[in-house]
Scaffold this active site. Structure first.
Site, PDB file in Angstrom:
ATOM      1  N   CYS A 143      -4.310  -1.513  -1.781  1.00 49.97           N
ATOM      2  CA  CYS A 143      -4.491  -0.102  -2.080  1.00 49.97           C
ATOM      3  C   CYS A 143      -5.547  -0.006  -3.172  1.00 49.97           C
ATOM      4  O   CYS A 143      -5.365  -0.535  -4.274  1.00 49.97           O
ATOM      5  CB  CYS A 143      -3.168   0.483  -2.567  1.00 49.97           C
ATOM      6  SG  CYS A 143      -3.294   2.191  -3.121  1.00 49.97           S
ATOM      7  N   ASN A 144      -6.660   0.625  -2.838  1.00 47.04           N
ATOM      8  CA  ASN A 144      -7.745   0.748  -3.829  1.00 47.04           C
ATOM      9  C   ASN A 144      -7.323   1.606  -5.010  1.00 47.04           C
ATOM     10  O   ASN A 144      -7.751   1.374  -6.135  1.00 47.04           O
ATOM     11  CB  ASN A 144      -8.972   1.379  -3.176  1.00 47.04           C
ATOM     12  CG  ASN A 144      -9.692   0.418  -2.262  1.00 47.04           C
ATOM     13  OD1 ASN A 144     -10.597  -0.273  -2.678  1.00 47.04           O
ATOM     14  ND2 ASN A 144      -9.268   0.355  -1.008  1.00 47.04           N
ATOM     15  N   THR A 145      -6.494   2.614  -4.732  1.00 48.92           N
ATOM     16  CA  THR A 145      -6.075   3.530  -5.790  1.00 48.92           C
ATOM     17  C   THR A 145      -5.299   2.761  -6.866  1.00 48.92           C
ATOM     18  O   THR A 145      -5.552   2.907  -8.063  1.00 48.92           O
ATOM     19  CB  THR A 145      -5.219   4.665  -5.185  1.00 48.92           C
ATOM     20  OG1 THR A 145      -5.947   5.228  -4.082  1.00 48.92           O
ATOM     21  CG2 THR A 145      -4.899   5.726  -6.189  1.00 48.92           C
ATOM     22  N   CYS A 193     -11.011   2.647   0.382  1.00 50.95           N
ATOM     23  CA  CYS A 193      -9.602   3.010   0.567  1.00 50.95           C
ATOM     24  C   CYS A 193      -9.165   2.259   1.820  1.00 50.95           C
ATOM     25  O   CYS A 193      -9.888   2.274   2.829  1.00 50.95           O
ATOM     26  CB  CYS A 193      -9.461   4.522   0.775  1.00 50.95           C
ATOM     27  SG  CYS A 193      -7.807   5.027   1.308  1.00 50.95           S
ATOM     28  N   THR A 194      -8.033   1.596   1.757  1.00 49.46           N
ATOM     29  CA  THR A 194      -7.636   0.751   2.889  1.00 49.46           C
ATOM     30  C   THR A 194      -7.241   1.552   4.131  1.00 49.46           C
ATOM     31  O   THR A 194      -7.093   0.981   5.205  1.00 49.46           O
ATOM     32  CB  THR A 194      -6.493  -0.200   2.488  1.00 49.46           C
ATOM     33  OG1 THR A 194      -5.469   0.567   1.835  1.00 49.46           O
ATOM     34  CG2 THR A 194      -6.993  -1.285   1.564  1.00 49.46           C
ATOM     35  N   HIS A 195      -7.066   2.859   3.983  1.00 46.62           N
ATOM     36  CA  HIS A 195      -6.840   3.674   5.180  1.00 46.62           C
ATOM     37  C   HIS A 195      -8.143   3.838   5.996  1.00 46.62           C
ATOM     38  O   HIS A 195      -8.089   4.062   7.197  1.00 46.62           O
ATOM     39  CB  HIS A 195      -6.353   5.075   4.806  1.00 46.62           C
ATOM     40  CG  HIS A 195      -4.883   5.151   4.512  1.00 46.62           C
ATOM     41  ND1 HIS A 195      -4.318   4.627   3.378  1.00 46.62           N
ATOM     42  CD2 HIS A 195      -3.868   5.709   5.220  1.00 46.62           C
ATOM     43  CE1 HIS A 195      -3.009   4.877   3.394  1.00 46.62           C
ATOM     44  NE2 HIS A 195      -2.712   5.529   4.504  1.00 46.62           N
ATOM     45  N   TYR A 199      -1.035   8.403  -2.466  1.00 49.07           N
ATOM     46  CA  TYR A 199      -1.130   8.099  -3.889  1.00 49.07           C
ATOM     47  C   TYR A 199      -2.396   8.729  -4.496  1.00 49.07           C
ATOM     48  O   TYR A 199      -2.435   9.073  -5.671  1.00 49.07           O
ATOM     49  CB  TYR A 199      -1.227   6.587  -4.122  1.00 49.07           C
ATOM     50  CG  TYR A 199       0.053   5.800  -3.995  1.00 49.07           C
ATOM     51  CD1 TYR A 199       1.223   6.352  -3.465  1.00 49.07           C
ATOM     52  CD2 TYR A 199       0.094   4.470  -4.415  1.00 49.07           C
ATOM     53  CE1 TYR A 199       2.379   5.598  -3.357  1.00 49.07           C
ATOM     54  CE2 TYR A 199       1.254   3.716  -4.322  1.00 49.07           C
ATOM     55  CZ  TYR A 199       2.394   4.278  -3.786  1.00 49.07           C
ATOM     56  OH  TYR A 199       3.537   3.518  -3.691  1.00 49.07           O
ATOM     57  N   GLY A 200      -3.435   8.815  -3.675  1.00 45.14           N
ATOM     58  CA  GLY A 200      -4.784   9.141  -4.175  1.00 45.14           C
ATOM     59  C   GLY A 200      -4.946  10.514  -4.786  1.00 45.14           C
ATOM     60  O   GLY A 200      -5.926  10.791  -5.475  1.00 45.14           O
ATOM     61  N   GLU A 213      -3.315   8.405   9.016  1.00 40.34           N
ATOM     62  CA  GLU A 213      -1.853   8.350   9.192  1.00 40.34           C
ATOM     63  C   GLU A 213      -1.431   9.023  10.504  1.00 40.34           C
ATOM     64  O   GLU A 213      -0.403   8.697  11.075  1.00 40.34           O
ATOM     65  CB  GLU A 213      -1.133   9.029   8.006  1.00 40.34           C
ATOM     66  CG  GLU A 213      -1.295   8.318   6.663  1.00 40.34           C
ATOM     67  CD  GLU A 213      -0.220   7.246   6.378  1.00 40.34           C
ATOM     68  OE1 GLU A 213       0.850   7.297   6.990  1.00 40.34           O
ATOM     69  OE2 GLU A 213      -0.493   6.357   5.548  1.00 40.34           O
ATOM     70  N   ASP A 234       0.875  -1.181   0.000  1.00 38.40           N
ATOM     71  CA  ASP A 234       0.000   0.000   0.000  1.00 38.40           C
ATOM     72  C   ASP A 234       0.911   1.228   0.000  1.00 38.40           C
ATOM     73  O   ASP A 234       2.133   1.114   0.137  1.00 38.40           O
ATOM     74  CB  ASP A 234      -0.893   0.000   1.258  1.00 38.40           C
ATOM     75  CG  ASP A 234      -1.798   1.226   1.323  1.00 38.40           C
ATOM     76  OD1 ASP A 234      -2.382   1.601   0.284  1.00 38.40           O
ATOM     77  OD2 ASP A 234      -1.924   1.841   2.410  1.00 38.40           O
ATOM     78  N   SER A 235       0.294   2.398  -0.111  1.00 37.05           N
ATOM     79  CA  SER A 235       1.080   3.626  -0.076  1.00 37.05           C
ATOM     80  C   SER A 235       1.622   3.919   1.326  1.00 37.05           C
ATOM     81  O   SER A 235       2.551   4.708   1.469  1.00 37.05           O
ATOM     82  CB  SER A 235       0.202   4.795  -0.526  1.00 37.05           C
ATOM     83  OG  SER A 235      -0.923   4.902   0.329  1.00 37.05           O
TER      84      SER A 235
HETATM   85  N1  DGL Z   1      -4.734   3.289   1.052  1.00 35.59           N
HETATM   86  C1  DGL Z   1      -4.767   3.611  -0.325  1.00 35.59           C
HETATM   87  C2  DGL Z   1      -6.090   3.270  -0.997  1.00 35.59           C
HETATM   88  O1  DGL Z   1      -6.669   2.309  -0.660  1.00 35.59           O
HETATM   89  C3  DGL Z   1      -4.183   4.897  -0.768  1.00 35.59           C
HETATM   90  C4  DGL Z   1      -4.342   6.113   0.041  1.00 35.59           C
HETATM   91  C5  DGL Z   1      -3.458   7.195  -0.525  1.00 35.59           C
HETATM   92  O2  DGL Z   1      -2.243   6.981  -0.522  1.00 35.59           O
HETATM   93  O3  DGL Z   1      -3.984   8.213  -0.981  1.00 35.59           O
HETATM   94  O4  DGL Z   1      -6.562   3.911  -1.869  1.00 35.59           O
END
Ligand code: DGL
Length: 280
Positions: free
Chosen positions: A87-89, A199-201, A56-57, A167, A24-25
């Site tokens: 990471c969904n992105t 989003c996994t966050h 990343y998003g 984060e 993931d990011s």
């Molecule tokens: N956790 C990631 C996701 O699922 C990316 C979040 C990010 O880095 O913007 O999209």
């Protein structure tokens, strides 16, 4: 609990004892690590969080695809038997890059797993999806959900502030509540009965999101969905680790390993294994 170093060094071929690579990011993918430990406790997990380049998003597709290549190449050095894109992105915009770089290693993305579970859970056919700017703009969830059931209505909202809040570990902060209310207002007005944490966050903020959404909305955690999907894929390929030993994950980050350690403790409530600093 056994640690990574206690097993024989990795071999150049893959078998059931080979590790599962997850990336993931940043810390978001730890929600997938947690779900994997619950679902598949005997598996060896190798996690890479690209903490030097998070988020990343909010980046362009070209940049996200380059990062996806680098992250996969990093994990490939450990000869994984499977790669989980936590990471969904990246799942939305660069799954093909991961598959290409993975050279035949099975790849499981969070997005399909989350979409599939949401379709099975909704009763009124109105699903909300929250994710990063890049994921929402890609329409990937809508496409995946409507590929299963074209009748379902999908309503999406980007929630860019959730990533830094997660984060920072702001799980029950008043600022998080205010921002959650603001982000969910439009979706709740649409009468959704299911909300995908795309989003996994976001599962880090699940309690707050659930409290604001209210009891009438089912929350779909794509981290749990992907762990179930990984189990199925490994079982079909006869690649489940049958050793029965519990392993702690091998953690790698591209920056600030100390910060990652404290967030690991906060989110997983577990012993923190060593965190290796690597260069991408
Ligand atoms: N956790 C990631 C996701 O699922 C990316 C979040 C990010 O880095 O913007 O999209």
């Amino acid at each position: 609990m056994q640690h990574q170093g206690e097993r024989a060094p990795s071999k150049n071929r893959r078998d059931p004892s080979s590790p599962i690579g997850i990336f993931d990011s940043g810390v978001g993918g730890l929600t997938v690590v947690k779900a994997m430990q619950k679902e598949l406790p005997a598996e060896r997990l190798i996690y890479f969080g690209d903490t030097a380049r998070v988020p990343y998003g909010s980046k362009s597709q070209v940049t996200i695809r380059r990062y996806a290549h680098d992250d996969t190449a990093m994990l490939m050095k450990h000869f994984p038997k499977m790669i989980i894109v936590a990471c969904n992105t990246v799942s939305a915009l660069a799954l093909d890059v991961v598959e290409r770089t993975g050279r035949g290693v099975p790849v499981v993305g969070v997005l399909e797993a989350g979409a599939d579970l949401a379709v099975r859970r909704t009763l009124n056919g109105r699903i909300g999806v929250i994710g990063t700017q890049a994921t929402v703009c890609s329409n990937a969830y809508e496409l995946a959900i409507n590929a299963i059931d074209p009748e379902i209505e999908v309503f999406s909202a980007a929630c860019p502030l959730f990533v830094p809040l997660a984060e920072e570990g702001f799980v029950d902060h008043p600022a998080t509540r205010l921002i959650t209310e603001e982000y969910l207002e439009g979706l709740l007005r649409q009468g959704i009965d299911t909300l995908v944490l795309g989003c996994t966050h976001y599962p880090i903020l699940k309690e707050m999101i659930g409290a604001v959404a209210g009891p009438g909305v089912r929350i779909i955690d794509s981290a749990e969905a992907v762990a179930l999907s990984a189990r199925e894929t490994l079982a079909e390929a006869g690649m489940l680790d049958g050793s029965g030993r519990r392993m702690s994950p091998h953690l790698m980050v591209s920056d600030l390993p100390q910060k990652f350690r404290s967030l690991y403790r906060l989110f997983l409530g577990a012993d923190v294994p060593d965190v290796e600093l690597v260069e991408v």
